[in-house]
Structures are given as structure tokens and as C-alpha cells.
Motif scaffolding. Structure first.
Motif, PDB file in Angstrom:
ATOM      1  N   PRO A 299       0.798  -1.238   0.000  1.00  0.00           N
ATOM      2  CA  PRO A 299       0.000   0.000   0.000  1.00  0.00           C
ATOM      3  C   PRO A 299       0.826   1.282   0.000  1.00  0.00           C
ATOM      4  N   ALA A 300       1.981   1.272   0.632  1.00  0.00           N
ATOM      5  CA  ALA A 300       2.802   2.497   0.692  1.00  0.00           C
ATOM      6  C   ALA A 300       3.850   2.553  -0.410  1.00  0.00           C
ATOM      7  N   PHE A 301       3.751   1.668  -1.400  1.00  0.00           N
ATOM      8  CA  PHE A 301       4.832   1.580  -2.380  1.00  0.00           C
ATOM      9  C   PHE A 301       5.015   2.883  -3.155  1.00  0.00           C
ATOM     10  N   ARG A 302       3.919   3.499  -3.560  1.00  0.00           N
ATOM     11  CA  ARG A 302       4.027   4.706  -4.378  1.00  0.00           C
ATOM     12  C   ARG A 302       4.801   5.786  -3.636  1.00  0.00           C
ATOM     13  N   ALA A 303       4.459   5.984  -2.343  1.00  0.00           N
ATOM     14  CA  ALA A 303       5.146   6.998  -1.547  1.00  0.00           C
ATOM     15  C   ALA A 303       6.595   6.609  -1.281  1.00  0.00           C
ATOM     16  N   GLU A 304       6.836   5.323  -1.009  1.00  0.00           N
ATOM     17  CA  GLU A 304       8.206   4.861  -0.755  1.00  0.00           C
ATOM     18  C   GLU A 304       9.066   5.029  -2.007  1.00  0.00           C
ATOM     19  N   PHE A 305       8.497   4.736  -3.150  1.00  0.00           N
ATOM     20  CA  PHE A 305       9.243   4.868  -4.401  1.00  0.00           C
ATOM     21  C   PHE A 305       9.590   6.325  -4.644  1.00  0.00           C
ATOM     22  N   PHE A 306       8.617   7.196  -4.469  1.00  0.00           N
ATOM     23  CA  PHE A 306       8.869   8.615  -4.718  1.00  0.00           C
ATOM     24  C   PHE A 306       9.945   9.142  -3.766  1.00  0.00           C
ATOM     25  N   LYS A 307       9.904   8.701  -2.510  1.00  0.00           N
ATOM     26  CA  LYS A 307      10.898   9.144  -1.531  1.00  0.00           C
ATOM     27  C   LYS A 307      12.301   8.708  -1.942  1.00  0.00           C
ATOM     28  N   ARG A 308      12.422   7.526  -2.523  1.00  0.00           N
ATOM     29  CA  ARG A 308      13.738   6.986  -2.859  1.00  0.00           C
ATOM     30  C   ARG A 308      14.224   7.415  -4.256  1.00  0.00           C
ATOM     31  N   LYS A 309      13.304   7.613  -5.185  1.00  0.00           N
ATOM     32  CA  LYS A 309      13.707   7.857  -6.578  1.00  0.00           C
ATOM     33  C   LYS A 309      13.309   9.240  -7.096  1.00  0.00           C
ATOM     34  N   GLY A 310      12.416   9.914  -6.390  1.00  0.00           N
ATOM     35  CA  GLY A 310      12.110  11.278  -6.765  1.00  0.00           C
ATOM     36  C   GLY A 310      11.113  11.442  -7.894  1.00  0.00           C
ATOM     37  N   TYR A 311      10.456  10.382  -8.319  1.00  0.00           N
ATOM     38  CA  TYR A 311       9.419  10.510  -9.345  1.00  0.00           C
ATOM     39  C   TYR A 311       8.324   9.486  -9.089  1.00  0.00           C
ATOM     40  N   ASP A 312       7.175   9.701  -9.695  1.00  0.00           N
ATOM     41  CA  ASP A 312       5.998   8.860  -9.505  1.00  0.00           C
ATOM     42  C   ASP A 312       6.125   7.597 -10.354  1.00  0.00           C
ATOM     43  N   PRO A 313       6.024   6.419  -9.745  1.00  0.00           N
ATOM     44  CA  PRO A 313       6.161   5.188 -10.534  1.00  0.00           C
ATOM     45  C   PRO A 313       4.882   4.787 -11.261  1.00  0.00           C
ATOM     46  N   VAL A 314       3.723   5.378 -10.864  1.00  0.00           N
ATOM     47  CA  VAL A 314       2.460   4.838 -11.355  1.00  0.00           C
ATOM     48  C   VAL A 314       2.320   4.886 -12.870  1.00  0.00           C
ATOM     49  N   PRO A 315       2.622   5.996 -13.542  1.00  0.00           N
ATOM     50  CA  PRO A 315       2.509   5.931 -15.012  1.00  0.00           C
ATOM     51  C   PRO A 315       3.387   4.854 -15.630  1.00  0.00           C
ATOM     52  N   TRP A 316       4.501   4.607 -15.019  1.00  0.00           N
ATOM     53  CA  TRP A 316       5.472   3.657 -15.581  1.00  0.00           C
ATOM     54  C   TRP A 316       5.064   2.200 -15.367  1.00  0.00           C
ATOM     55  N   ILE A 317       4.157   1.944 -14.415  1.00  0.00           N
ATOM     56  CA  ILE A 317       3.832   0.533 -14.146  1.00  0.00           C
ATOM     57  C   ILE A 317       3.060  -0.101 -15.296  1.00  0.00           C
ATOM     58  N   LEU A 318       2.663   0.714 -16.271  1.00  0.00           N
ATOM     59  CA  LEU A 318       2.055   0.131 -17.472  1.00  0.00           C
ATOM     60  C   LEU A 318       3.009  -0.808 -18.195  1.00  0.00           C
ATOM     61  N   CYS A 319       4.329  -0.635 -17.978  1.00  0.00           N
ATOM     62  CA  CYS A 319       5.285  -1.508 -18.673  1.00  0.00           C
ATOM     63  C   CYS A 319       5.188  -2.952 -18.199  1.00  0.00           C
ATOM     64  N   PHE A 320       4.466  -3.181 -17.072  1.00  0.00           N
ATOM     65  CA  PHE A 320       4.291  -4.560 -16.620  1.00  0.00           C
ATOM     66  C   PHE A 320       3.268  -5.309 -17.475  1.00  0.00           C
ATOM     67  N   ASP A 321       2.489  -4.581 -18.264  1.00  0.00           N
ATOM     68  CA  ASP A 321       1.545  -5.230 -19.165  1.00  0.00           C
ATOM     69  C   ASP A 321       2.323  -5.728 -20.380  1.00  0.00           C
ATOM     70  N   THR A 322       2.915  -6.899 -20.255  1.00  0.00           N
ATOM     71  CA  THR A 322       3.804  -7.405 -21.303  1.00  0.00           C
ATOM     72  C   THR A 322       3.035  -7.781 -22.548  1.00  0.00           C
ATOM     73  N   LYS A 323       3.732  -7.739 -23.655  1.00  0.00           N
ATOM     74  CA  LYS A 323       3.161  -8.114 -24.937  1.00  0.00           C
ATOM     75  C   LYS A 323       3.168  -9.637 -25.076  1.00  0.00           C
ATOM     76  N   ALA A 324       2.692 -10.092 -26.199  1.00  0.00           N
ATOM     77  CA  ALA A 324       2.652 -11.537 -26.434  1.00  0.00           C
ATOM     78  C   ALA A 324       4.036 -12.160 -26.388  1.00  0.00           C
ATOM     79  N   ASP A 325       5.063 -11.380 -26.765  1.00  0.00           N
ATOM     80  CA  ASP A 325       6.431 -11.903 -26.739  1.00  0.00           C
ATOM     81  C   ASP A 325       7.088 -11.753 -25.374  1.00  0.00           C
ATOM     82  N   LYS A 326       6.286 -11.386 -24.353  1.00  0.00           N
ATOM     83  CA  LYS A 326       6.733 -11.246 -22.957  1.00  0.00           C
ATOM     84  C   LYS A 326       7.627 -10.031 -22.734  1.00  0.00           C
ATOM     85  N   LYS A 327       7.786  -9.192 -23.767  1.00  0.00           N
ATOM     86  CA  LYS A 327       8.582  -7.983 -23.587  1.00  0.00           C
ATOM     87  C   LYS A 327       7.708  -6.901 -22.946  1.00  0.00           C
ATOM     88  N   PRO A 328       8.324  -5.993 -22.189  1.00  0.00           N
ATOM     89  CA  PRO A 328       7.513  -4.996 -21.488  1.00  0.00           C
ATOM     90  C   PRO A 328       6.877  -3.988 -22.431  1.00  0.00           C
TER      91      PRO A 328
END
Length: 981
Positions: A299-328
């Protein structure tokens, strides 16, 4: 043809006696190993099947066998691939954490204290990982889940976004329940197409209500709309005690709140129930190997990520929706997507430690307990985990190797002098009550060679029942079968003593590592994780790198990659400016998206500053290769295998401390080897310390040159020896090399006996050329051996494990499995062969030695002559020097041979089963007993009187091939002429 040879160490019985009260500490620990250096065991309590009587007997047997301590595991009543428990258990009220359970734990702690043993507990039920019935779905490990829709824009969209499909855990564990808890993370929309930019990702979270209804005025074009949330992975601890199967989950490894809750739930009852034993006889908690699969959200991942990396990870988590070839799914471009994934993995690793394992260690330490941890196979750094643990642990099985050498290397850098290993775990195909010390020796030495110095034997299953039920309780189909019901438990003490003496020396001082490696282990170095490197206060003292652990290194070896985090680059720059030496290529860019692209500029600038000025920067040095750094610091090889038939099979471990230097040398080949090893030692006498029998003697064959000492030894297959340097070398002549004519291989040098000189002997005539320190050479001739075969009849006293003793006379030695008498054919126990042998006085001259060669036997043997115990022979060749025990005239010979359980178990399968069969996993793995039969529960006479054994897992069928058993021979006396050297 000339051949170099050395010493057959298993034949060394003489030695240099020193009064115990005057022995140095190292020698005393070797000869009298304390509990802390002895092997430990994993003590598996199977479901509700535990008893105070069995606990006492188990612990007393551990003490007698030479075990130092035990870790309690609470498992299912049987452990198989299916984790199906055994039904109709005799103590159904003894559920997990019931009053009876806590009473048993308290009894175990009290008995361990009485016996001087250490016990501990796996932190969760089952053997993986951290969790229990107190963990609800909200508290459990979480993962991202999503549903998606493609819609046409240019209008107001009113959509019901379905909840994503919730997880079912696919890993080990049972049952496969589907998650019910779900919480939204975000609703995101992206234009359909290629080359999506992050600023094109639209967060629609505020436009969806609690029922999943989305109202959005969508711009023109096609849009892919994601409803993203998190749900429990449903990973569960396993294999669970019967009463909590399906009622337990793995705790969220990245939530500080949930981990505090878990560890408090583990530790608080211990404080309440056995508080006075914590830190006394009850000394540790364990985290076994990680089998909980992945976790990628909390639950606190978004805030923890921002604290450690300085940017919001949520838009980027779309890369977990892999294609048919399993690439991000690619955002921005391939490089930036991979940088985000690097950042994401890095934050996951940080949270596993900061909010997970670190909280477990803190809770244990506050309760006066050590944390033992197998830090591998998870989404976290092995080196960081090894440094965190009070006892870092690896693992190896009987059918293969498997110790990750990074564990010991990282432990060294962290100042951990003891490294454990779950040892001898056995698959059902190879561990069928057939294991014996000879079978286990190769993997033991492989483990020692990988830096392990505390073996924790897998397994010692708790035996709660009457001793008439043997082999009794097992861990389902798994082995190796240590424990008090093992046929060779008593003679097997010799093997445990070998492990204890080895560990006494392998735990001495510190293991030598020539340099420090960052992130990636290379060569003969120690290892530090990226995070520990960043966090630690590392200093430079007289040009050397000093860690917080106190370990000091001449240089730092960098990973072979052009990427480097800014924090690492800055720290390296400061260390080199202060006088440190680094080895590696210039970094070109950073790793993640934090402060991108400025981060790349920073790293490149540091790279140009530090690497751009040639081989010097500030007070320090920059080297391109490992060899260059070694030359710069004058580092010579710690050891060199100068001669060996198979040098790659020779492994060496070096420990150093206040009393001198200890080298463990092992031959990991199936063939004996003549070996010459050169050590980075001078001015000291090499000694041979033999862990098999406690012998200590000066090495008879060695020389010193150019500041190095070379020692010749002969090691049998999978044999080991310790070469110890602790005393100044004497000025007297010593043999520096031996060459042998006629390609003779079966000769050796024995150290002095009763104060006399070293002696040279062989089974065949030979001519040898001896070289001395003074430069003199001398040829000696040694005559061959005279053999006398001992023939029948043999009186054999048979002592089966589960039947009345009997005696028989054998006209000739025979494999028991070939005997016509079923009592012999299916025998499991100890058979003692008796014979009187005659010796003439001429055979007992000072220049003679008499060897007893037992030939082929199965599986372990102890020998007595004239009542004198000559010890246990637990691996081939089964041969011992009996010179000091015999006399002229008649001599009484006793050969006690113990075989394994297999033939008795096979014989029982020819009798009717008086229980119901359960799971059958095939002839290579065996089948379960479905339930404890009523006659067993009621302690009635068993219906199938022909069955002698009782267990919960049956590896054999009635037509399974019998195993060789007993003394097969031929038994020979070998009268050796020896020549003093």
C-alpha cells in the motif's frame, strides 16, 4: 617413469602427543570440539505428532551423537509434493500453538539447557518463509493486477470498469485459494499506438467511483483504459501443520507495519511461555529459503518509491503489461523503460530489507536471539542478506552441489566468521534410507570448500512414538535420514566427529580474501552489496580500504558494467581521492531514472575525473585489470596447485588468526591424487591435521623457496586434510621431494611412530629417490607387502534393529542380500564378525607394519583387536593399521558392520499391509501411508506380524532390488616392510 607422491592421510595413526592442559586453544578445540563448532540439525515436528518423551530422547541422542543444537520446524504430518497430511493422527488435540504445543516447546528448551545444547525455531509454520494464520489477505504479500478496455474517444465515456481477476497462488503450497481482497491503485488511459510518452498517460483515478463506474470526456482517438489495483498473491507458508492448512498467508514483505505485526506475533508468545530460556538454551530464529514467489506492491509503495527515486512510478507501471512476446510495454523508449525497471527492482529490494528482513532481525536481537537466514532465490540482494544475518546460510543437497559462494564472500566482508548451510537435503529418488557417511562425504567437502563452516543437517525428524516403531516418523518423502532410529546412528558418530573437527578449524580466525568486490564476486575476493557500500562508513587507512566490520582490503574490484549509480560513483571518487585503489572500467552513465538525464552527466563527469588522469587520482590509484592491481600491491597467490592429476578438482580454503594459518585442502575428484600445493607462507613448519581421527603430525614432505612453502600430500577420492602453520620451522633436514620409479602409485609416507623417524612403505617393491633440505639425495629401496587372506569360517553375531539377536556361522563371506535365510537376506542392523588370527613374532619387528584390509563392505564398520577399539571406518578403502594392537600368537578380531534400512524395508513389502495406502508417487519416489491405523492408535498387536518396520513413507515395493549388505571382503592382512626416511 618417476611419479611424485605424498601422504595417505587416512592411514596416519601416529602423531605428536601434547598434554591436554598445555595444548594451545586451536589444538584443544580441534581435539575437543565445543558445541558451537559441532553440526546442528533441523528438527522437524510433524503436525500434532510430538511428545515430551520423544523430545527428551531426541535431544539426548543429539548430545550423544555430537550434535550442537537444533532448529524446530512445525510442518504438516507428512511432507510431499502435494503436502497431503497423514490422517488419524494419535494426538489430534496437539494443534499448532495449543497449550500442549507450548508445553512441548518449554520442555524442549529446558532439556536443551540440561544437556548443554542450543535450540531455536523457524519463524513461521512450515519451512518458508514469513507468515502464519495471523496474516489476513490485507496483511499478506501484494501484487499489481489490472483489467483493461479499448475505447474510441471524442465523446463522454460512461464505462463500468471491471475489477481485475484476482490471483491464485501457483507456487508451492496448498490449497490454491483465490484472493478476495482488492484495492484500487489507479485508473490510467494511454493512446493506442507506438512510442507512448509518459506525459501522454492520463490519470483518471478521480473520475471512477467506488463501484467502478468511470465518467470521462475522452479526447479523440483510440484509448486503452486500465483499472489497476493490488491484491494478495495468496502465497502461503508451507508445508503447514494440519490444523492451519488453508488458513495461513505470507506476510507483506515490504510493509513495516505488517512485518512488525508478524514478528511481534512470533516473539511475544515466546517471551510469555519460555522467557527465561531466551538467549540461554533457546538462542535463534530462522528464515529458511525464500519460496514465496514475487511481490511487486505494498500500500505504501508509491510513496516509498517517490521518496527513494524522486518521481511517480504509477505511469510507468504500465510496462508490466507485457506483450505476447513477454517484452515490457515500452514507455518513452527501450532505454528509459529498462531504467525504470532497474529503479523498481531496486526499491523492491530496499523495502524487503528496510521493512522486512531488517525488522525481523531487530525483533530477534531485542529478544536476545540471533537471526539465521538463507538469503537467496528472492527479489532481494544475496550479498545484502548475507551481511544482515547473524548466521548467513546456504544450502546443498545430496544429489548436487548448490552453495552460492557469494554468501560466504559477503559474510566475510560483514565480519561474520561462521557461515551455515542446510546440509544434505535429499530427494526421494536418492534418499531412501540408503544414505550413509561415505555417500555424504563428497558433498560435505564441497560445502566446506565453498566457505561453509557450520553444517546444519537436514534432517532430524522428531520421533514421538514408542521405539518399537522404526524407522518411524519421516519428513514425508524427503531425506537425508539422520536421527536416533537410523541404523548407523552409533558408528556414525565418527562421521559427525569428522565434521566437528573440520568445523573447529574452519571457524578459526577469519577466512582470507585478498580484495573486496562490489556487487559482483570475482576471483579470490570478498563481496559487498551496493547498498551496504553506500550506507557504510568506509575509510582509507594507509592506502587500504577498511569496512565497518574491521576487514581491510588493498583494493576494490568494480562490477564489469559501464553503468553506476551516482551515489556509488561519488563514494568511489572520495575513496580514491583519499588513497584507495580501485579496479575496473570507467563508468559512462547512471543506472535508473532518478534525476535523469542529469544523473548520467554526473556519473560521466566523475568517470572522466577519476579515470581520465591516468593511473592516479588524488592519493589513490586506478587500475584497469585485476592483475595490474595485484602487481601494484605486491599480492602473490595465496596458494598454487603446483602438481596434481586434476588440479581443477583441488579446492583450498585459508583461515588465519592469532595462532597461525590453517589451510583446508580437499580433493573433489573420484580418483586419488598426488598433490603439491605452494602456500604464501615462509619460516613455519607445515603440520598435517587429520579431522577423521584427530591426528596431528609434522608434514614429512615439504620444502621452502622464495618465501613460499610447498607441501606434498596424497588425498584419496573426495578426501580432505588441513595443513597448519603455527610453529617456526626446524633447521633439521626434511624430505623436500620424493620421486618413484616403476610408476608405483600405492605407496606412501607415514609420520613418525613412537618418536621414531618417518617411514616409507608400499604394497609393491619400489625404488625411491629422496631429496633433503640440505640438498643431499638418497635412494631407498622398499620391498613389497606380503598378503595373508583371512578365510572362513566366520562366527557372526547378528543384532537386527527390530528383532531378537541371533548367531550364525558363515563358511565364507557373503553379501547378506544373497543369503537364503530371510533373517539375513532382509537384515538391517549390526553384524559382528569374530575370528582368531595367528601372527608370528617375526611379523612384529620395528621395521614392519601390519594393515587390515576389509575389502568390500556395506555400509560402515568398527574394528577391535584383542579388545582394543581401533575406531570406525566410514568410507572406502576400509583399511587400518593394526600394528600397535596385535601380539605374537592368537589375536581376537571383531569386525562390526552396520548396514542401512533398505533390505528390511523391502522384505516387509513382501508381507500384507496392515494400513491403507495413500499417495503413490511412482516406484522411484514411493508412496504414503494414508492414515495411522487403529491398531497403532490403540497400541494393539499389529495384524501383519511379518512386518517389522513402521514408517509414514514407503520407498520400496516387494520386487525392489535388494541392496548389498554385510562384509563381502576379501579380508586381508598386509605385512609391510618399511624404510625410515
Amino acid at each position: 617413469m618417476k611419479k611424485c607422491i605424498g601422504v595417505i592421510l587416512w592411514m596416519v595413526l601416529g602423531g605428536q602427543a601434547v598434554a591436554q592442559e598445555r595444548r594451545p586453544d586451536l589444538e584443544n578445540r580441534f581435539l575437543n570440539p565445543p558445541a558451537s563448532v559441532k553440526p546442528y540439525v533441523w528438527w522437524h515436528w510433524m503436525g500434532p505428532n510430538f511428545s515430551k518423551t520423544g523430545i527428551t530422547k531426541d535431544l539426548e541422542a543429539m548430545k550423544a551423537m555430537g550434535i550442537g543444537g537444533a532448529t524446530i520446524f512445525n510442518l504438516a504430518s507428512a511432507v510431499q509434493e502435494t503436502h497431503a497430511p497423514t490422517l488419524n493422527n494419535p494426538w489430534p488435540e496437539q494443534t499448532y500453538r495449543s497449550p500442549a504445543y507450548w508445553e512441548a516447546i518449554r520442555h524442549a528448551a529446558a532439556e536443551a539447557k540440561r544437556l548443554g545444547l542450543e535450540i531455536g525455531l523457524h519463524n513461521t509454520a512450515g519451512y518458508s518463509t514469513t507468515g502464519g494464520p495471523w496474516v489476513t489477505e490485507e496483511r499478506a504479500m501484494q501484487k499489481l493486477v489490472w483489467s483493461k478496455k479499448t475505447e474510441e474517444g471524442g465523446k463522454i465515456l460512461l464505462l463500468n470498469l471491471p475489477k481485475p481477476e484476482l490471483p491464485i497462488f501457483q507456487g508451492w503450497g496448498s490449497p490454491k485459494n483465490r484472493a478476495t481482497f482488492y484495492k484500487d491503485v489507479a485508473v490510467l488511459a494511454v493512446p493506442v499506438g507506438t512510442g507512448i510518452r509518459v506525459n501522454q498517460v492520463i490519470d483518471l483515478s478521480s473520475k471512477m467511483d467506488a463501484n467502478g463506474l468511470l465518467r470521462w470526456e475522452a479526447p479523440a482517438g483510440q484509448w486503452l483504459i486500465y483499472r489497476i489495483g493490488h491484491a494478495p498473491t495468496m502465497a502461503n507458508p508451507h508445508p503447514l501443520p494440519d490444523d492451519i492448512i488453508g488458513k495461513s498467508l505470507e506476510v507483506d514483505k515490504m510493509s513495516a507495519e505488517q512485518n512488525r505485526f508478524h514478528w511481534q506475533t512470533v516473539i511475544d508468545p515466546l517471551k510469555e511461555k519460555i522467557g527465561e530460556y531466551l538467549g540461554d538454551s533457546f538462542k535463534h530464529l530462522l528464515i529458511d529459503s525464500y519460496e514465496a514467489d514475487f511481490q511487486n506492491w505494498t500500500p505504501a509503495f508509491r510513496a516509498e518509491f517517490f521518496k527513494r527515486k524522486g518521481y511517480d512510478p504509477v505511469p510507468w507501471i504500465l510496462c508490466f503489461d507485457t506483450k505476447a512476446d513477454k517484452k515490457p510495454f515500452i514507455l518513452e523508449n527501450e532505454e528509459q523503460t529498462q531504467r525504470f525497471l532497474w529503479d523498481f527492482r531496486d526499491v523492491v529490494n530496499q523495502l524487503f530489507f528496510d521493512n522486512g528482513w531488517g525488522i525481523g532481525k531487530k525483533g530477534a536481537q531485542e529478544s536476545k536471539l540471533a537471526l539465521q537466514f538463507e538469503p537467496y532465490e528472492g527479489p532481494f540482494d544475496i550479498a545484502e542478506g548475507s551481511a544482515l544475518a547473524d548466521l548467513p546460510m546456504g544450502e546443498f543437497w545430496t544429489h548436487r552441489g548448490g552453495i552460492d559462494e557469494r554468501i560466504a564472500a559477503a559474510a566475510r566482508a560483514a565480519g561474520r566468521t561462521v557461515v551455515g548451510a542446510e546440509a544434505f537435503t535429499g530427494r526421494p529418488e536418492v534418499s531412501q534410507y540408503t544414505e550413509d557417511p561415505a555417500f555424504l562425504k563428497p558433498t560435505a567437502n564441497e560445502g566446506f570448500a565453498a566457505g561453509v563452516n557450520r553444517l546444519i543437517l537436514h534432517h532430524w525428524v522428531h520421533q514421538p512414538f514408542d521405539d518399537k516403531y522404526q524407522p518411524g516418523m519421516g519428513m514425508g518423502w524427503w531425506g537425508t535420514h539422520f536421527g536416533r532410529h537410523q541404523t548407523w546412528a552409533d558408528p556414525g558418530k565418527a562421521f559427525i566427529s569428522y565434521l566437528s573437527r573440520s568445523q573447529a578449524l574452519l571457524q578459526y580466525g577469519e577466512e582470507v580474501g585478498d580484495y573486496l568486490c562490489l556487487e559482483s564476486l570475482q576471483g579470490f575476493g570478498d563481496l559487498i552489496s551496493k547498498r551496504d557500500f553506500i550506507k557504510q562508513k568506509i575509510t582509507v587507512v594507509q592506502g587500504k580500504i577498511k569496512l565497518e566490520s574491521g576487514r581491510v582490503y588493498p583494493f576494490l574490484m568494480l562490477p564489469n558494467t559501464p553503468e553506476m549509480p551516482v551515489e556509488v560513483a561519488e563514494k568511489i571518487k572520495n575513496l580514491v581521492a583519499g588513497g584507495a585503489t580501485i579496479v575496473g572500467a570507467k563508468p559512462l552513465r547512471s543506472t535508473g531514472l532518478k534525476d535523469y538525464p542529469e544523473c548520467d552527466t554526473q556519473v560521466a563527469k566523475i568517470g572522466n575525473e577519476v579515470w581520465g588522469s591516468g593511473k592516479k587520482y588524488g592519493k589513490g590509484n586506478v587500475c584497469a585489470t585485476l592483475e595490474e592491481a595485484k602487481r601494484l600491491h605486491g599480492i602473490k597467490p595465496d596458494y598454487v596447485i603446483e602438481k596434481a592429476d586434476s588440479a581443477q578438482a583441488v579446492k583450498v580454503i585459508h583461515r588465519t588468526g592469532s595462532e597461525g594459518d590453517v589451510y583446508f585442502v580437499t580433493n573433489l575428484s573420484k580418483r586419488a591424487q598426488q598433490i603439491t600445493v605452494s602456500f604464501r607462507i615462509s619460516g613455519k613448519q607445515p603440520e598435517l591435521w587429520q579431522a577423521e581421527n584427530g591426528n596431528i603430525a609434522n608434514a614429512p614432505v615439504w620444502n621452502e623457496k622464495d618465501g613460499r612453502t610447498s607441501v606434498q600430500i596424497r588425498l584419496g577420492d573426495y578426501q580432505s586434510a588441513f595443513i597448519v602453520f603455527r610453529k617456526p620451522s626446524s633447521k633439521t633436514d626434511h624430505v623436500t621431494f620424493i620421486n618413484v620409479e616403476n610408476n608405483v602409485e600405492d605407496w606412501t609416507v607415514l609420520p613418525q611412530r613412537e618418536g621414531g623417524p618417518n617411514v616409507l612403505f608400499s604394497k609393491t617393491p619400489l625404488k625411491a629417490s629422496l631429496g633433503y633440505a640440505s640438498g643431499k639425495t638418497r635412494d631407498v629401496k622398499v620391498s613389497g607387502a606380503t598378503e595373508k587372506q583371512l578365510t572362513g569360517p566366520w562366527e557372526v553375531q547378528m543384532k537386527p534393529k527390530l528383532e531378537a539377536p541371533f548367531t550364525l556361522t558363515l563358511a565364507d563371506l557373503v553379501d547378506f542380500s544373497q543369503h537364503s535365510d530371510p533373517r539375513v537376506k532382509y537384515f538391517a542392523g549390526t553384524a559382528t564378525y569374530l575370528k582368531t588370527i595367528q601372527l608370528e613374532a617375526n611379523a612384529l619387528r620395528p621395521d614392519k607394519r601390519i594393515l587390515l584390509n576389509l575389502g568390500v563392505l556395506n555400509d560402515i564398520v568398527s574394528v577391535k583387536i584383542n579388545g582394543k577399539d581401533l575406531g570406525v571406518l566410514w568410507y572406502p578403502p576400509y583399511q587400518t593399521d593394526i600394528t600397535q594392537a596385535v601380539k605374537a600368537g592368537g589375536n581376537t578380531l571383531e569386525i562390526a558392520v552396520t548396514n542401512n534400512w533398505a533390505n528390511r524395508l523391502i522384505g516387509d513389502e513382501r508381507e500384507p499391509a496392515d494400513f491403507e495406502w495413500g499417495t503413490d508417487r511412482g516406484e522411484d519416489k514411493g508412496r504414503a501411508m494414508k492414515a495411522y491405523p487403529d491398531w497403532f492408535i490403540k497400541n494393539e498387536v499389529r495384524p501383519s506380524q511379518g512386518r517389522k518396520t513402521f514408517s509414514i513413507w514407503y520407498y520400496y515395493r516387494k520386487d525392489s532390488p535388494l541392496k548389498p549388505a554385510g562384509l563381502v571382503g576379501p579380508v586381508r592382512l598386509e605385512l609391510m616392510d618399511t624404510k625410515a626416511i
